[in-house]
Design a protein around this motif. Structure first.
Motif, PDB file in Angstrom:
ATOM      1  N   GLN A 221       0.595   6.169   8.810  1.00 26.73           N
ATOM      2  CA  GLN A 221      -0.838   6.386   8.936  1.00 26.73           C
ATOM      3  C   GLN A 221      -1.353   5.863  10.277  1.00 26.73           C
ATOM      4  O   GLN A 221      -0.952   4.801  10.731  1.00 26.73           O
ATOM      5  N   VAL A 222      -2.266   6.620  10.855  1.00 28.25           N
ATOM      6  CA  VAL A 222      -3.020   6.177  12.029  1.00 28.25           C
ATOM      7  C   VAL A 222      -4.415   5.866  11.513  1.00 28.25           C
ATOM      8  O   VAL A 222      -5.101   6.738  10.988  1.00 28.25           O
ATOM      9  N   GLU A 223      -4.809   4.600  11.627  1.00 24.19           N
ATOM     10  CA  GLU A 223      -6.072   4.151  11.047  1.00 24.19           C
ATOM     11  C   GLU A 223      -7.069   3.799  12.144  1.00 24.19           C
ATOM     12  O   GLU A 223      -6.680   3.366  13.225  1.00 24.19           O
ATOM     13  N   GLU A 224      -8.348   3.990  11.836  1.00 30.84           N
ATOM     14  CA  GLU A 224      -9.355   3.589  12.805  1.00 30.84           C
ATOM     15  C   GLU A 224      -9.404   2.071  12.875  1.00 30.84           C
ATOM     16  O   GLU A 224      -9.119   1.380  11.900  1.00 30.84           O
TER      17      GLU A 224
ATOM     18  N   ARG B   3     -10.637   3.980  19.321  1.00 29.33           N
ATOM     19  CA  ARG B   3      -9.579   3.004  19.056  1.00 29.33           C
ATOM     20  C   ARG B   3      -8.977   3.255  17.680  1.00 29.33           C
ATOM     21  O   ARG B   3      -9.691   3.389  16.693  1.00 29.33           O
ATOM     22  N   TYR B   4      -7.646   3.317  17.666  1.00 27.18           N
ATOM     23  CA  TYR B   4      -6.901   3.496  16.430  1.00 27.18           C
ATOM     24  C   TYR B   4      -5.817   2.436  16.374  1.00 27.18           C
ATOM     25  O   TYR B   4      -5.519   1.784  17.364  1.00 27.18           O
ATOM     26  N   ALA B   5      -5.188   2.299  15.203  1.00 29.51           N
ATOM     27  CA  ALA B   5      -4.105   1.326  15.045  1.00 29.51           C
ATOM     28  C   ALA B   5      -3.033   1.905  14.134  1.00 29.51           C
ATOM     29  O   ALA B   5      -3.316   2.700  13.240  1.00 29.51           O
ATOM     30  N   ILE B   6      -1.798   1.478  14.401  1.00 28.19           N
ATOM     31  CA  ILE B   6      -0.671   1.751  13.510  1.00 28.19           C
ATOM     32  C   ILE B   6      -0.089   0.392  13.159  1.00 28.19           C
ATOM     33  O   ILE B   6       0.103  -0.451  14.038  1.00 28.19           O
ATOM     34  N   ARG B   7       0.176   0.175  11.895  1.00 35.79           N
ATOM     35  CA  ARG B   7       0.793  -1.086  11.481  1.00 35.79           C
ATOM     36  C   ARG B   7       2.192  -1.163  12.088  1.00 35.79           C
ATOM     37  O   ARG B   7       2.969  -0.217  12.004  1.00 35.79           O
ATOM     38  N   ARG B   8       2.490  -2.282  12.732  1.00 31.05           N
ATOM     39  CA  ARG B   8       3.746  -2.433  13.473  1.00 31.05           C
ATOM     40  C   ARG B   8       4.964  -2.262  12.566  1.00 31.05           C
ATOM     41  O   ARG B   8       5.934  -1.612  12.929  1.00 31.05           O
TER      42      ARG B   8
ATOM     43  N   ASN C  57     -13.479 -10.084  13.797  1.00 31.26           N
ATOM     44  CA  ASN C  57     -12.047  -9.871  13.643  1.00 31.26           C
ATOM     45  C   ASN C  57     -11.773  -8.383  13.806  1.00 31.26           C
ATOM     46  O   ASN C  57     -12.698  -7.574  13.831  1.00 31.26           O
ATOM     47  N   GLU C  58     -10.492  -8.024  13.875  1.00 30.04           N
ATOM     48  CA  GLU C  58     -10.098  -6.614  13.883  1.00 30.04           C
ATOM     49  C   GLU C  58      -9.935  -6.166  12.437  1.00 30.04           C
ATOM     50  O   GLU C  58      -9.349  -6.876  11.620  1.00 30.04           O
ATOM     51  N   TYR C  59     -10.441  -4.974  12.125  1.00 34.25           N
ATOM     52  CA  TYR C  59     -10.352  -4.435  10.776  1.00 34.25           C
ATOM     53  C   TYR C  59      -9.798  -3.025  10.814  1.00 34.25           C
ATOM     54  O   TYR C  59     -10.181  -2.217  11.665  1.00 34.25           O
ATOM     55  N   LEU C  60      -8.891  -2.723   9.877  1.00 33.94           N
ATOM     56  CA  LEU C  60      -8.366  -1.373   9.726  1.00 33.94           C
ATOM     57  C   LEU C  60      -9.319  -0.591   8.844  1.00 33.94           C
ATOM     58  O   LEU C  60      -9.768  -1.071   7.808  1.00 33.94           O
ATOM     59  N   GLY C  61      -9.611   0.626   9.264  1.00 31.94           N
ATOM     60  CA  GLY C  61     -10.548   1.462   8.516  1.00 31.94           C
ATOM     61  C   GLY C  61      -9.856   2.627   7.841  1.00 31.94           C
ATOM     62  O   GLY C  61      -8.726   2.518   7.351  1.00 31.94           O
ATOM     63  N   LEU C  62     -10.522   3.757   7.853  1.00 30.82           N
ATOM     64  CA  LEU C  62     -10.019   4.960   7.212  1.00 30.82           C
ATOM     65  C   LEU C  62      -8.811   5.524   7.948  1.00 30.82           C
ATOM     66  O   LEU C  62      -8.643   5.314   9.141  1.00 30.82           O
ATOM     67  N   THR C  63      -8.010   6.265   7.241  1.00 32.82           N
ATOM     68  CA  THR C  63      -6.881   6.960   7.854  1.00 32.82           C
ATOM     69  C   THR C  63      -7.419   8.159   8.622  1.00 32.82           C
ATOM     70  O   THR C  63      -8.106   9.005   8.061  1.00 32.82           O
ATOM     71  N   ARG C  64      -7.125   8.212   9.917  1.00 41.23           N
ATOM     72  CA  ARG C  64      -7.624   9.276  10.788  1.00 41.23           C
ATOM     73  C   ARG C  64      -6.550  10.261  11.219  1.00 41.23           C
ATOM     74  O   ARG C  64      -6.837  11.236  11.884  1.00 41.23           O
ATOM     75  N   GLY C  65      -5.281   9.979  10.841  1.00 43.95           N
ATOM     76  CA  GLY C  65      -4.214  10.883  11.208  1.00 43.95           C
ATOM     77  C   GLY C  65      -2.862  10.367  10.757  1.00 43.95           C
ATOM     78  O   GLY C  65      -2.767   9.346  10.067  1.00 43.95           O
ATOM     79  N   LEU C  66      -1.820  11.092  11.164  1.00 48.64           N
ATOM     80  CA  LEU C  66      -0.450  10.733  10.828  1.00 48.64           C
ATOM     81  C   LEU C  66       0.396  10.761  12.092  1.00 48.64           C
ATOM     82  O   LEU C  66       0.127  11.534  13.012  1.00 48.64           O
TER      83      LEU C  66
END
Length: 136
Positions: free
Chosen positions: A53-56, A34-39, A62-71
């Motif tokens: 940034q694509v973050e883990e 699972r990854y996330a991008i800020r809308r 709650n949902e938490y954004l982690g390290l940057t895993r890609g672009l």
């Protein structure tokens, strides 16, 4: 041939970053992770052709954004969003369907893996150049 690797979905959920600030996110499920991008960043990327940034994404009450895993960035043709994950490879998705997801007309968009091109070494000799064979 491209193969389906996952999907992107609009969940209307929010995630907290490392500073405790809440962000609207778009979830990506790629190869079981699972990854996330800020809308807000994604909207900027679509309109301005910038990298985001694509973050883990982790869940612990709650949902938490982690390290940057890609672009992620818009392709040169302007028809796709390319996602470069540092450890997992390159992926792409349709920009027109992504816009439908962002504006609430669709719920999902398929993500496909971009096949890696094999490294081909072409060795050309100039006209009149001699080649020397070597035996090992």
């Amino acid at each position: 041939m491209m193969e389906k690797a996952g999907y992107l979905q609009q969940t209307r959920s929010r995630a907290l970053d490392s500073d405790g600030v809440s962000h609207d996110i778009v979830e990506l499920h790629i190869l079981g992770s699972r990854y996330a991008i800020r809308r807000s960043d994604l909207v900027k990327a679509i309109s301005g052709r910038i990298y985001v940034q694509v973050e883990e994404l982790t869940r612990n009450w709650n949902e938490y954004l982690g390290l940057t895993r890609g672009l992620a960035h818009v392709s040169a043709s302007g028809k796709a969003l390319n996602i470069d994950l540092f450890e997992s490879g390159n992926f792409t998705l349709s920009l027109s369907v992504l816009r439908s997801v962002i504006y609430g007309k669709e719920r999902f968009v398929a993500i496909v893996r971009i096949p890696e091109a094999p490294a081909v070494r072409i060795r050309r000799t100039a006209e009149g150049q001699q080649t020397i064979g070597a035996s090992v």
